[in-house]
Every structure is written in structure tokens, then in C-alpha cells.
Design a protein around this motif. Structure first.
Motif, PDB file in Angstrom:
ATOM      1  N   ILE A   1      -5.483   9.682  -0.978  1.00 26.71           N
ATOM      2  CA  ILE A   1      -5.614   8.621  -1.971  1.00 26.71           C
ATOM      3  C   ILE A   1      -4.780   7.422  -1.524  1.00 26.71           C
ATOM      4  CG2 ILE A   1      -5.246   7.952  -4.372  1.00 26.71           C
ATOM      5  CD1 ILE A   1      -5.649  10.814  -5.170  1.00 26.71           C
ATOM      6  N   ASN A   2      -5.386   6.278  -1.502  1.00 22.82           N
ATOM      7  CA  ASN A   2      -4.694   5.037  -1.144  1.00 22.82           C
ATOM      8  C   ASN A   2      -4.562   4.164  -2.384  1.00 22.82           C
ATOM      9  OD1 ASN A   2      -4.599   5.632   1.683  1.00 22.82           O
ATOM     10  ND2 ASN A   2      -6.760   5.041   1.825  1.00 22.82           N
ATOM     11  N   CYS A   3      -3.336   3.697  -2.629  1.00 25.00           N
ATOM     12  CA  CYS A   3      -3.074   2.793  -3.736  1.00 25.00           C
ATOM     13  C   CYS A   3      -2.531   1.477  -3.207  1.00 25.00           C
ATOM     14  CB  CYS A   3      -2.074   3.411  -4.725  1.00 25.00           C
ATOM     15  SG  CYS A   3      -2.652   4.934  -5.520  1.00 25.00           S
ATOM     16  N   TRP A   4      -2.785   0.396  -3.922  1.00 24.20           N
ATOM     17  CA  TRP A   4      -2.256  -0.900  -3.530  1.00 24.20           C
ATOM     18  C   TRP A   4      -1.997  -1.739  -4.766  1.00 24.20           C
ATOM     19  CZ3 TRP A   4      -7.242   0.612  -3.345  1.00 24.20           C
ATOM     20  CH2 TRP A   4      -8.192  -0.178  -3.976  1.00 24.20           C
ATOM     21  N   CYS A   5      -1.132  -2.748  -4.611  1.00 25.05           N
ATOM     22  CA  CYS A   5      -0.763  -3.630  -5.711  1.00 25.05           C
ATOM     23  C   CYS A   5      -1.616  -4.885  -5.617  1.00 25.05           C
ATOM     24  CB  CYS A   5       0.724  -3.975  -5.631  1.00 25.05           C
ATOM     25  SG  CYS A   5       1.282  -5.082  -6.950  1.00 25.05           S
ATOM     26  N   ASP A   6      -2.391  -5.137  -6.673  1.00 28.93           N
ATOM     27  CA  ASP A   6      -3.290  -6.293  -6.704  1.00 28.93           C
ATOM     28  C   ASP A   6      -2.934  -7.165  -7.908  1.00 28.93           C
ATOM     29  OD1 ASP A   6      -5.283  -8.115  -6.448  1.00 28.93           O
ATOM     30  OD2 ASP A   6      -6.910  -6.736  -6.962  1.00 28.93           O
ATOM     31  N   VAL A   7      -2.008  -8.119  -7.707  1.00 27.78           N
ATOM     32  CA  VAL A   7      -1.586  -9.075  -8.742  1.00 27.78           C
ATOM     33  C   VAL A   7      -1.213  -8.328 -10.025  1.00 27.78           C
ATOM     34  CG1 VAL A   7      -2.111 -11.241  -9.905  1.00 27.78           C
ATOM     35  CG2 VAL A   7      -3.239 -10.693  -7.762  1.00 27.78           C
TER      36      VAL A   7
ATOM     37  N   ASN B   1       0.852  -1.199   0.000  1.00 26.09           N
ATOM     38  CA  ASN B   1       0.000   0.000   0.000  1.00 26.09           C
ATOM     39  C   ASN B   1       0.882   1.242   0.000  1.00 26.09           C
ATOM     40  OD1 ASN B   1      -3.016  -0.902   0.621  1.00 26.09           O
ATOM     41  ND2 ASN B   1      -1.650  -2.214   1.815  1.00 26.09           N
ATOM     42  N   TRP B   2       0.412   2.295  -0.580  1.00 25.03           N
ATOM     43  CA  TRP B   2       1.162   3.553  -0.592  1.00 25.03           C
ATOM     44  C   TRP B   2       0.250   4.722  -0.954  1.00 25.03           C
ATOM     45  CZ3 TRP B   2       1.193  -0.012  -4.454  1.00 25.03           C
ATOM     46  CH2 TRP B   2       0.875   0.415  -5.744  1.00 25.03           C
ATOM     47  N   HIS B   3       0.709   5.925  -0.615  1.00 27.44           N
ATOM     48  CA  HIS B   3       0.069   7.167  -1.053  1.00 27.44           C
ATOM     49  C   HIS B   3       0.808   7.664  -2.287  1.00 27.44           C
ATOM     50  CE1 HIS B   3      -2.378   7.323   2.503  1.00 27.44           C
ATOM     51  NE2 HIS B   3      -1.326   7.372   3.303  1.00 27.44           N
TER      52      HIS B   3
ATOM     53  N   SER C   1      -1.983  -1.880 -10.383  1.00 28.32           N
ATOM     54  CA  SER C   1      -2.063  -0.815  -9.382  1.00 28.32           C
ATOM     55  C   SER C   1      -3.482  -0.274  -9.349  1.00 28.32           C
ATOM     56  CB  SER C   1      -1.090   0.320  -9.718  1.00 28.32           C
ATOM     57  OG  SER C   1       0.233  -0.155  -9.722  1.00 28.32           O
ATOM     58  N   LYS C   2      -4.058  -0.234  -8.152  1.00 30.01           N
ATOM     59  CA  LYS C   2      -5.404   0.289  -7.973  1.00 30.01           C
ATOM     60  C   LYS C   2      -5.381   1.391  -6.923  1.00 30.01           C
ATOM     61  CE  LYS C   2      -7.786  -3.963  -9.312  1.00 30.01           C
ATOM     62  NZ  LYS C   2      -8.810  -4.974  -8.929  1.00 30.01           N
ATOM     63  N   CYS C   3      -6.196   2.395  -7.113  1.00 30.43           N
ATOM     64  CA  CYS C   3      -6.237   3.537  -6.198  1.00 30.43           C
ATOM     65  C   CYS C   3      -7.679   3.937  -5.942  1.00 30.43           C
ATOM     66  CB  CYS C   3      -5.495   4.749  -6.774  1.00 30.43           C
ATOM     67  SG  CYS C   3      -3.725   4.454  -7.055  1.00 30.43           S
ATOM     68  N   CYS C   4      -7.908   4.477  -4.761  1.00 29.82           N
ATOM     69  CA  CYS C   4      -9.233   5.019  -4.448  1.00 29.82           C
ATOM     70  C   CYS C   4      -9.064   6.164  -3.470  1.00 29.82           C
ATOM     71  CB  CYS C   4     -10.156   3.950  -3.861  1.00 29.82           C
ATOM     72  SG  CYS C   4      -9.755   3.472  -2.177  1.00 29.82           S
ATOM     73  N   PHE C   5     -10.084   7.025  -3.420  1.00 31.85           N
ATOM     74  CA  PHE C   5     -10.079   8.121  -2.476  1.00 31.85           C
ATOM     75  C   PHE C   5     -10.484   7.597  -1.096  1.00 31.85           C
ATOM     76  CE2 PHE C   5      -9.273  11.821  -5.013  1.00 31.85           C
ATOM     77  CZ  PHE C   5      -9.585  11.396  -6.304  1.00 31.85           C
TER      78      PHE C   5
END
Length: 911
Positions: free
Chosen positions: A856-862, A842-844, A865-869
């Protein structure tokens, strides 16, 4: 403040063919070449409501040909620009009144164009009032104002006549009044009787009121077009002194050359009317239309017998019977074959028209007939390009005229830059054949060779001459020793009143190629009215002539040039201020942020106005300006873009009233304006009908070895400093490169610089690069050439990128960094920008020009990269779940839907 900003940004609208339309707008779609405008298709921006009640716009287009009425003739014709076929003129079964109206409006203007004029003679300047470009089209309205009679209070005896010209969203008005004191207030009323615009009438001795209602809102424009608006004049707060009338369209306005305001001698009568008159083009027939108010009382359904008389000193010359009802109080008639005495009295303003009722209580209203009055300026620009034998001499002629009620025409004429002495200065009509000029009046005796001016009056105008003058059918010709037929020539025509504080009654500043240094031999010329008001704001109006499209092939979309103002100082480099880029033949505006130095040059007469074109970027025509002023300390303000014919820099109070204004960073911005926001100098914002669009500045790739970062600039530039051995001969002192003006971002660019073009409302176009050629001042833009790719499935890494690239997995076995993350048998990693992340990390994100986005939070999903507010809004739902760069967040961060979240997030980050 955040809420206000948000409501402005999400203003609903429709997008169609790269253009934006407000709700309820209608238009015919333009499909471009070779199809053009589809006149039988009408599109409508319809308001729609979503599930949550949110309003948005939806485009609905339909075929309107099926709604065309069935013509009542055997052989209907299709006119250009129309969808429905109509009957040719004369074949339609019209009533007598309707046929008179048609005759009034469509007097034949083409017969004289079919003459044997030799082809070598210039026919380009032979225009009448209908020969206007699409950007100059306007709609005319009229109103008769009389005392209000629906009250127990005594009615006013006053009568006023108001004429209106609607150009885009500006409504110019010219009002004359009789039998009442000078009004103090003018008010426009909507269909509900609510005051929607109020104008404080300035004090003065004139019986004319001139003004402009700018930026009329779209709903009010619809009411105006459907004749649902009224106008009132009042001299005080008392209703007794008020006159009021309905604003209507009338086809006779375009042909009207004489007019009369009809009043009653009875006190508190509440009666009045107007007469619109014109002469036939070939015969001495006087056509007139009466619009009456209050004269015909309601007497059931029957008609009233009335007398219409043409009078001279109370003696009846002509008399006709008129059947007029209270429901239709208009009347049209033709007085045929006026004799020479009647025409003479008409030209001198000595004829009167009277309307009298019959019966137990006879009433009468009457008024003198004079030439049509308005606040417009009758003027002419004389150029060699418009001469009978066109040339390019660089000379200029300028003239202003004033028509009085008694038929006297005052004139002021000036010429400069001629190739030889003036031998003739004449007012003429169109020549009927080669070497057969039709001279009406000779101004040569009043011309002074020492001053280059002619000042005097023409007191023997015939009624026909007045008619031709007000129909823009007269010309002024300057003959010289080397050009006996005329070196300069210009059409005498009216310039619409603009509301600017420019002294139009005085001779304007002449603009000519002769005044450019070095002189330019051009067929163009012009003149400009310039003034400085008490706030030290510069008002300007520019009119040019003789600049044809064939002569200036590099001008796109008939762009005639850039208007600049600057200093004449041979001892130092010339400094210039851009006034505006403009289309057509006119430009006007207000310049507010003028330096003290420039104001001093204006006061001393060492300033100039210059019009530049692409063929002559250093100046096509120029004129020296002398405007005495007392602005020792200068002024501060903002330059507003002056569009064709009607846009003026507005003060903050006017901007607040404009429905198209944008509110951003606690400031109001006019529609179409552009600025650099305070929050980041590397963004460019524009206002498009209440919607703020901000785009990050995209810096072009530089090919030089050394770059520098100029102070206050966003993009680096090449370091022009060279070693002594590489230095070339210095440029000539006093002629520094002046740079290039680019219409897209409306900025001056230094010579040699490159940039991506900015095209509102689409932002920066990364697929093109523009260069300022310092030697010529031209802007050269070319499309970016993308490299040839060998992969089968190229991708575009960022939405703002122009060229596609091959995906990482198809680039081949090149050496990879972070090899421990790239093993095929391990968990797939994610690449985000220049960083790599393990699965479930996870990262900003860190976004360029914005910084770390903690909301905004981003994470690595296989490997994705996905991000959401922080509120759960998914950023990447519309692009398939793949984010590879923080730049891809920019379209989401600055989209209207979530800009309020971004603002809150930025504030939270600062905390």
C-alpha cells in the motif's frame, strides 16, 4: 489455497434489516414493534449480474395481497399470520373428499378448553401437538415405497412407509418396512434422479430405520417442499430388491394416531400402500386416508370400482365402495360409530384394513392397524411449576414410555426431591373441573419408595387412550402427603428423533433444584440423556419444563439457560465446561474435546449437568451423571455450538458437504461458529453462510492505574494485586467466582472484566461496554456516553470509533507539536495516525496488528492523506479522500472484495 479462500469470502447474498439472506431466499419483513411482520409483503433475494459478470444479490419486495384468490363465501375471515382472507370452516364449497381431509386434520381441540376449570389451577401445561413455538415449527412429509415396475426385471414384494420431519435444515426420518430383508442403503434422489444424500443403514433386528439428514442445501429444500424428491431403499446392489417412492406433504400427518402398511401376498407384485387413521375427539368415528401405489393399473380415463374392508380375523366388519383412478389413487372415508368390540380390537392391533380391485384380474393388499410408529421418544418431565396448583419445590419427575403394537404401554418413572412421601402416581387427562381429576391409570402399586421409581406396563389401553397419548393429550401426576392434588405434573409428549447416540430407551438423568448446592426452590425441572461413544465424544440431550417467562423476567428472548457439565469435587474448586446456550425447552449436541479428568469423573459418577439462568447463575437445576467409559487417554476435538433442537458438532467430512461451511486457514468452519484466527490472536472471526468475517478485537479503556498483559490474551487487564494495607478479607475457599457467559462471543469472561460486545455478523460494538459482575455472574452492558462537543462540525476520526470529536482546527489555540508544519502561510501538512507528513511525501502505512503494508502506498496531497494498493485500487474513494488513521484501512483490508490482495500483500511483506 488463496483462490479457494477468496471464493468463499465473496459469496453473494442480500442484507435486509440487519439479517443476511442467501440467493433465492424469500421472507416476510419484520418491521419490529409496533408494526410486526408484514404478511402481505414478500421479499426475495434475487441474483443479479454486474458488468463484469459478477453475481450479487438484490432485495426485491412486493405486495402479494393483490394475488389473493377471491373467497367463495359471503363473509370471509382473516386468520392470524395470513395475508389473504379465507372462508370460515364449513362455508367453503369443498368436494366430499376435501371435506373429509379437513375433518381429518382439523379435529376440534378447543372444546375441552372452554370448560369450567378454576382459575387457580394451572392451565399452562395443557398443550397439544399444534402448540409449538416458532423455533420449534416443523413440516411433515410421507412416502410410500414399493418395487420398481418400469423394468423387465421382477419387481420387489417389499413395501416401506417413510415419515419425515423437517426442522430448519434437518430432515429426520422414521421408516418401517415389510416383506423384505433389512435394507443396507437409503438414498434421497433429486428431480433429475441423482442421489443427493446416502445413508448407510446400521445392522440390527428392528424393522425400524431411524436417521437424520442434516444441513439440507437450500435448492434441495425447495425441491422437497415442491414434492420433487424421491427416496429409495435397497438391500443389495441388485435392483430387484429395491423399493422407491415419492416424498409428499399430507395434511393428515398431524392428526394421524393409527397407521397400517398394506402389502400383497403375491410375489414380485410391486404393489403397496399405507393407511393413516385417527379417531374423532368426541365420537367413536374412525377417519382414514389411503395412499396406494401400483394397485390401480392404468385403464384409460375411467374410474375403478374397489372395495375397502375393515377385517377381524378374515371376517368383514365394515365395507365401503371406493372409486379410485390410477391418476388419483388416494381415498378418504369415515367409518362411523365403532362399537365397543371394534374399538377393543383396534386397541390390540387386531383389526386389518384391505383394499381389493374388481374385474378380470382382481388384486388385494391389506395390513394390520396399529398405533402410529416413529423413532421419536415418548417422555415426560414432571415439575412443580406445571402442577395443577403451581409451586416451587425444587423436585423433579422423569418418565419414558414405549407403545407396542398390541396396545401395551411400557413405562419407567422416577421422582426425587419431593417435600413428602408419594401417595399417588397416575396417568391422567385434562381435568374437566376443579377437584375433579380424570385418572386413567394408577401406577402407584408399582412405585417403590426405596428407589423412587415405578417400572411396569399398562396393558389395558383403550383405543381412545392410544389416540390421546399420540396427540400429546395425557399427563402424569405425582401426589404427595402435603400436596394431595399433585406436587409434580408433566405432559406426556414425543421428543423428535435427533440422530444423537443417546440411550433414549433408558431413564435419563433427572435435573432438579434439589440437587443444586445449596438447594434451589424452583418450579423448573428437567432430564438429560448422556452417553460417550467409541471416539470418547459426549452426546447429550436436555429437556426442561416448568421454567415460565413470568418466573424468570431477566431472561431475554426466552433464553432458558446455559447447560454446563462439570465435576463434583468438594476438595478443589469446581471446573465446568459450557455445553450450550439454548432457547425453548430442549438442547442437544456433541462435546468432542473432553479432558481426561472429566471423562474419569463421568466414569466414576462424580460429574454433573447443570442448567443456569440469569435468576440463578450458579445453577437452577442440576443432576449427577454416571456414564461408564474406557477413555483413559481422553479425546481431542472441537466444541461445536449446539443450536435449538437440531445442531450437532460435525466431523470434517460432514463440514465439507455443508454448503454453508466456510474454508479459512486450511480448515472448514460450520455456519455460525466463531474462532480466533492463527494469523493474529487479536482478531475474532465468524462464519456466516460461507462468508468469513474477521474483526479486530477492540480493547476497552481501563480506568485502573496498573495494568498487566495476560499470556495468550489480546487485551490488558487491571492488575488486581494490591498492597497488604489495601487487601481485604479473603473470599471463602471453595467458592471462587465462576465468571459470566456472554451469548454474543460465546465465551466465559472472568469476574470484573470489561469488554466491547461482539455481535455477529456486525463485529465488535464500540458504543457499548459489558462488565462481568462476579458476585452474581450476570453480564451488564451499557451504552458509552459521549462527551458534549462545542464545535459546529464534529467528525468521527475512525469508522470504528463510537463518539465524534472536534476537528483539529476547531479545538482552539492549544499548543501544537511540530509547529514548523502547522504554519498557516506554508504548505498544508497531512496527519496520518500519530505522524505528520509534508505535502507530496510518500510512505507505507503501518497498520496495528498487521504491521507495515508494503503493498500500500500513501502520499500527502494538500493536507489530505491518500492511499492505494500496488495494483492501483484506491482505498479511500468511498470516504471522500480523507484518511487520518491507519485504523481506517482495516475495513478495506478485511472487506471481501480485496482480501485476496491483503493476503498477497502480507505474504510479500514477510518475504
Amino acid at each position: 489455497h488463496l483462490y479457494i479462500m477468496y471464493t468463499h469470502i465473496i459469496s453473494p447474498r442480500c442484507s435486509f434489516g440487519g439479517q443476511f439472506y442467501s440467493l433465492e431466499d424469500t421472507w416476510h419483513p419484520d418491521l419490529g414493534e409496533p408494526f410486526g411482520i408484514m404478511h402481505c409483503v414478500q421479499c426475495h433475494c434475487e441474483p443479479q449480474k454486474g458488468r463484469r459478470g459478477k453475481v450479487f444479490g438484490k432485495v426485491n419486495c412486493k405486495n402479494i395481497k393483490q394475488d389473493c384468490p377471491e373467497p367463495e363465501c359471503d363473509e370471509p375471515i382473516l386468520l392470524p399470520g395470513h395475508c389473504c382472507k379465507t372462508c370460515p370452516k364449513g362455508n367453503n364449497p369443498l368436494t366430499y373428499k376435501e371435506s373429509l381431509l379437513d375433518t381429518f386434520e382439523y379435529l376440534d381441540k378447543t372444546k375441552e378448553r372452554e370448560d369450567d376449570l378454576h382459575k387457580s389451577y394451572n392451565d399452562r401445561s395443557y398443550l397439544n401437538s399444534e402448540d409449538m413455538g416458532p423455533g420449534e415449527s416443523r413440516t411433515e412429509f410421507v412416502a410410500v415405497l414399493t418395487g420398481v415396475r418400469d423394468s423387465w426385471l421382477p419387481s420387489s414384494s417389499g413395501v416401506a412407509r417413510a415419515r419425515f420431519s423437517l426442522t430448519r435444515t434437518s430432515l429426520a426420518f422414521s421408516i418401517t418396512y415389510q416383506r423384505m430383508g433389512r435394507p443396507s442403503k437409503l438414498a434421497f434422489l433429486d428431480s433429475d434422479g441423482t442421489t443427493v444424500f446416502e445413508y448407510r443403514v446400521p445392522r440390527g433386528q428392528s424393522d425400524m430405520i431411524c436417521g437424520v439428514w442434516k444441513n439440507v442445501a437450500k435448492p434441495l429444500l425447495r425441491q422437497l417442499q415442491s414434492e420433487q424428491m424421491r427416496i429409495s431403499l435397497s438391500t443389495s446392489t441388485s435392483r430387484r430388491d429395491e423399493v422407491e417412492g415419492k416424498i409428499i406433504k399430507h395434511r393428515a400427518l398431524f392428526a394421524e394416531t393409527f397407521s397400517s402398511t398394506l402389502t400383497s401376498e403375491e410375489e414380485n407384485s410391486g404393489m403397496g400402500g399405507i393407511a393413516m387413521l385417527t379417531l374423532s375427539d368426541t365420537e367413536n368415528n374412525l377417519h382414514f386416508i389411503l395412499i396406494l401405489q401400483g394397485l390401480i393399473r392404468h385403464r384409460g380415463r375411467g374410474e375403478s370400482e374397489n372395495q375397502v374392508q375393515l377385517l377381524y380375523r378374515q371376517h368383514t366388519l365394515r365395507e365401503v365402495r371406493a372409486n379410485i383412478t390410477s391418476h388419483d389413487p388416494d381415498f378418504a372415508e369415515v367409518l362411523t360409530d365403532l362399537n365397543s368390540r371394534e374399538l377393543f380390537w383396534l386397541s390390540r392391533g387386531q383389526l386389518a384394513i384391505a383394499v381389493a380391485t374388481e374385474g378380470q384380474d382382481p388384486q388385494q393388499i391389506s395390513g394390520f392397524i396399529t398405533g402410529r410408529k416413529s423413532c421419536d421418544t415418548i417422555q415426560s418431565v414432571m415439575s412443580s411449576g406445571d402442577a395443577l396448583t403451581p409451586g416451587k419445590t425444587g423436585g423433579v419427575g422423569s418418565a419414558v414410555f414405549n407403545l407396542h403394537d398390541n396396545g401395551t404401554l411400557e413405562y419407567q418413572v422416577q421422582v426425587a426431591g419431593l417435600t413428602s412421601d408419594v401417595v399417588g402416581l397416575t396417568i391422567e387427562q385434562k381435568p374437566r373441573r376443579r377437584n375433579k381429576r380424570s385418572v386413567l391409570y394408577d401406577l402407584t402399586p408399582e412405585y417403590s419408595g426405596a428407589t423412587g421409581q415405578a417400572v411396569g406396563s399398562w396393558s389395558r389401553l383403550e383405543a381412545r387412550h392410544i389416540h390421546m397419548l399420540l396427540q400429546n393429550e395425557l399427563f402424569i401426576n405425582v401426589a404427595t402427603a402435603h400436596s394431595q392434588d399433585g406436587e409434580l405434573r408433566g405432559q406426556i409428549k414425543a421428543v423428535l428423533y435427533s440422530g444423537l447416540e443417546a440411550p433414549r430407551h433408558e431413564l435419563p438423568t433427572p435435573l432438579a433444584g434439589y440437587f443444586v448446592s445449596p438447594p434451589v426452590r424452583t418450579g423448573a425441572s428437567g432430564h438429560a440423556w448422556v452417553s460417550v461413544d467409541r471416539q470418547c465424544h459426549l452426546h447429550y440431550e436436555i429437556v426442561i419444563a416448568g421454567l415460565s417467562k413470568s418466573d424468570d423476567l431477566t431472561v431475554n428472548a426466552h433464553l432458558h439457560g446455559l447447560a454446563e457439565i462439570g465435576e463434583i469435587d468438594d476438595s478443589s474448586p469446581t471446573r465446568k465446561r459450557l455445553l450450550t446456550g439454548f432457547y425453548g425447552s430442549q438442547a442437544q449436541g456433541v462435546l468432542k474435546d473432553i479432558s481426561v479428568e472429566l471423562l474419569q469423573h463421568l466414569d466414576q459418577g462424580t460429574a454433573f449437568i447443570q442448567v443456569s439462568t440469569k435468576l440463578n447463575p450458579r445453577g437452577e437445576i442440576r443432576g449427577r451423571v454416571h456414564v461408564p467409559n474406557n477413555c483413559e487417554f481422553g479425546t481431542r476435538g472441537e466444541v461445536e455450538e449446539a443450536d435449538v433442537d437440531d445442531t450437532v458438532a460435525k466431523d470434517p467430512e460432514e463440514l465439507k458437504k455443508d454448503p454453508h461451511t466456510c474454508f479459512f486457514e486450511n480448515q472448514h468452519h460450520a455456519h455460525g461458529s466463531q474462532w480466533t484466527p492463527n494469523y493474529d490472536k487479536c482478531f475474532s472471526c465468524s462464519c456466516q453462510k460461507r462468508t468469513v468475517i474477521c474483526d479486530p478485537v477492540i480493547c476497552p479503556v481501563l480506568t485502573c492505574t496498573r495494568t498487566i498483559q495476560p499470556e495468550g490474551k489480546c487485551c490488558p487487564v487491571c492488575d488486581e494485586r494490591k498492597e497488604p494495607k489495601d487487601m481485604k478479607a479473603p473470599e471463602r475457599v471453595g467458592e471462587p467466582p465462576e465468571g459470566c457467559y456472554f451469548e454474543g462471543d460465546q465465551k466465559m469472561h472472568a469476574p470484573g472484566t470489561t469488554w466491547h460486545p461482539f455481535v455477529p455478523p456486525f463485529g465488535y460494538i464500540k458504543c457499548a461496554v459489558c462488565t462481568c459482575r462476579g458476585s452474581t455472574g450476570e453480564v451488564h452492558c451499557e451504552k458509552v456516553t459521549c462527551p458534549v462537543l462545542t464545535c459546529s462540525h464534529p467528525v468521527r476520526r475512525s469508522p470504528s470509533d463510537c463518539c465524534k470529536e472536534c476537528p483539529e482546527e476547531e479545538k482552539g489555540p492549544a499548543g501544537l507539536e511540530h509547529s514548523d508544519m502547522m504554519q498557516a502561510d506554508g504548505p498544508r501538512h497531512c496527519k496520518f495516525g500519530k505522524n505528520y507528513y509534508q505535502n507530496s511525501d510518500n510512505w507505507h502505512p503501518w497498520v496495528p496488528v498487521v504491521g507495515e503494508m508494503k503493498c500500500i502506498n500513501c502520499w500527502c496531497d494538500v493536507s489530505m492523506s491518500k492511499c492505494c494498493f500496488s495494483d492501483g485500487t484506491v482505498v479511500n474513494a468511498n470516504i471522500g479522500g480523507l484518511l487520518s488513521s491507519p485504523l481506517e484501512l482495516l475495513p478495506y483490508l478485511f472487506s471481501p472484495v480485496i482480501l485476496h490482495v491483503f493476503i498477497f500483500c502480507s505474504l510479500h511483506s514477510m518475504v
